[in-house]
Design an enzyme around this catalytic site. Structure first.
Site, PDB file in Angstrom:
ATOM      1  N   HIS A 283      39.142  41.188  40.083  1.00 13.84           N
ATOM      2  CA  HIS A 283      39.763  40.795  38.816  1.00 13.84           C
ATOM      3  C   HIS A 283      39.999  42.064  38.012  1.00 13.84           C
ATOM      4  O   HIS A 283      39.076  42.829  37.739  1.00 13.84           O
ATOM      5  CB  HIS A 283      38.875  39.831  38.027  1.00 13.84           C
ATOM      6  CG  HIS A 283      39.537  39.329  36.779  1.00 13.84           C
ATOM      7  ND1 HIS A 283      40.220  38.127  36.723  1.00 13.84           N
ATOM      8  CD2 HIS A 283      39.649  39.873  35.544  1.00 13.84           C
ATOM      9  CE1 HIS A 283      40.706  37.950  35.515  1.00 13.84           C
ATOM     10  NE2 HIS A 283      40.380  38.999  34.774  1.00 13.84           N
ATOM     11  N   CYS A 284      41.256  42.287  37.634  1.00 14.72           N
ATOM     12  CA  CYS A 284      41.627  43.510  36.910  1.00 14.72           C
ATOM     13  C   CYS A 284      41.938  43.176  35.452  1.00 14.72           C
ATOM     14  O   CYS A 284      42.913  42.464  35.180  1.00 14.72           O
ATOM     15  CB  CYS A 284      42.841  44.168  37.573  1.00 14.72           C
ATOM     16  SG  CYS A 284      43.377  45.677  36.728  1.00 14.72           S
ATOM     17  N   PRO A 285      41.142  43.663  34.504  1.00  9.38           N
ATOM     18  CA  PRO A 285      41.421  43.366  33.093  1.00  9.38           C
ATOM     19  C   PRO A 285      42.720  44.002  32.597  1.00  9.38           C
ATOM     20  O   PRO A 285      43.339  43.503  31.657  1.00  9.38           O
ATOM     21  CB  PRO A 285      40.206  43.953  32.356  1.00  9.38           C
ATOM     22  CG  PRO A 285      39.669  44.992  33.285  1.00  9.38           C
ATOM     23  CD  PRO A 285      39.925  44.486  34.669  1.00  9.38           C
TER      24      PRO A 285
END
Length: 320
Positions: A169-171
């Site tokens: 998961h990439c913010p």
């Protein structure tokens, strides 16, 4: 839930179960279809844009856009427009701005594309019976989102969904990187790395040129302001170039080895037939090698996008 025909286990890990390509009746999510809120029902007719309402992710995504637009401002108004060489300004301006548009488009496609979410709540008795499993065959259920976990799917605590081939998961893109949007994430890191390198090169040329002449002749801004803007741009470009170049390299390595970052960190033994090197690249980018691989607009249908936007304005649920 247990019967003589099959067993359902509440386990977070994934093992042989449904094939990666198996979708769930009418509840399956196509690319570009967004999941509604926690209490939203998923129907084929209720399609809106995929978007994750995560405060940290939205702040990081906004910062990404701000920093790219800041770089465009400095490159265009501090370095290129005041330059005396017309062709130097035209060629570098066209190149930099084109790469910046492609980077932002790739960012949007990554953020607004369903990464491969498994429908919530599909682990029902009726659906289990419809699978017609063989005696002794085992499938796995995610206890967090009450869904049957396909092979290589993992649960994301931020998206609150199980994601097929979840890498991480990439913010910065406010989304998971998974089966359906990994291509756009790779393009995003590539284009950000390219514009960062280009900005560093232009900054070096600008410093070298301005040292030979008066700073007042190099820019319409005062020397002090110009230097501060250029220093901040160089620091930004160095950080972005380092980060995105590393991410681009790890993503290409993962694709060529058909192994996600989660699978690598957990040291999971592959139970699937690996697609190595070019086969993996073709599976992610679609089709044989071509310039379309570098196009973040591929597959984007304006009419469908307008319909999705219209549906959202009509009051549809908007995010996970």
């Amino acid at each position: 839930m247990q019967s003589s025909n099959h067993r359902l286990r509440d386990m977070e890990q994934h093992h042989p179960l449904l094939s990666a390509g198996a979708d769930v009746e009418t509840g399956s999510l196509a690319a570009g279809v967004m999941v509604g809120g926690p209490h939203a029902a998923h129907t084929a007719g209720n399609r809106t844009l995929w978007f994750i309402q995560d405060s940290c992710g939205m702040v990081c995504a906004t910062m990404t856009w701000f920093l790219v637009l800041y770089a465009e401002f400095v490159v265009n108004f501090v370095m290129l427009l005041p330059a005396k060489n017309f062709w130097y300004s035209l060629l570098n301006g066209a190149t930099f701005n084109s790469l910046a548009v492609l980077a932002l488009a790739s960012h949007l496609r990554t953020m607004l594309t369903d990464p491969g979410a498994v429908p919530k709540g599909n682990a029902t008795k009726e659906y289990m019976e419809s699978l017609q499993l063989k005696p002794g065959e085992v499938i796995y259920k995610c206890p967090k989102c009450c869904s049957i976990k396909p092979e290589r799917a993992h649960h994301c605590s931020i998206c609150k969904r199980c994601i097929r081939k979840m890498d991480h998961h990439c913010p910065w893109v406010n989304n998971c990187v998974g089966e359906k949007n990994q291509r756009f994430f790779v393009l995003f890191t590539m284009y950000i790395a390219l514009i960062s390198a280009h900005a560093l090169g232009l900054s070096g040329m600008h410093f070298f040129t301005c040292i030979k002449v008066q700073w007042s002749e190099c820019s319409e801004f005062s020397p002090g302001v110009s230097v501060l803007l250029l220093i901040f741009l160089c620091l930004e470009a160095i950080l972005f170039l380092t980060f995105t170049a590393v991410m681009f390299g790890t993503q290409i390595h993962s694709i060529c080895n058909d192994e996600t970052e989660i699978e690598r960190l957990k040291n999971e033994k592959p139970t699937w037939e690996r697609r190595m090197r070019w086969d993996g690249m073709k599976a992610v980018f679609g089709g044989p090698p071509s310039l379309l691989w570098c196009n973040p607009f591929t597959g984007l249908r304006l009419r469908r996008l307008m319909l999705l936007t219209h549906g959202r304005r009509a009051g549809s649920e908007f995010s996970v």
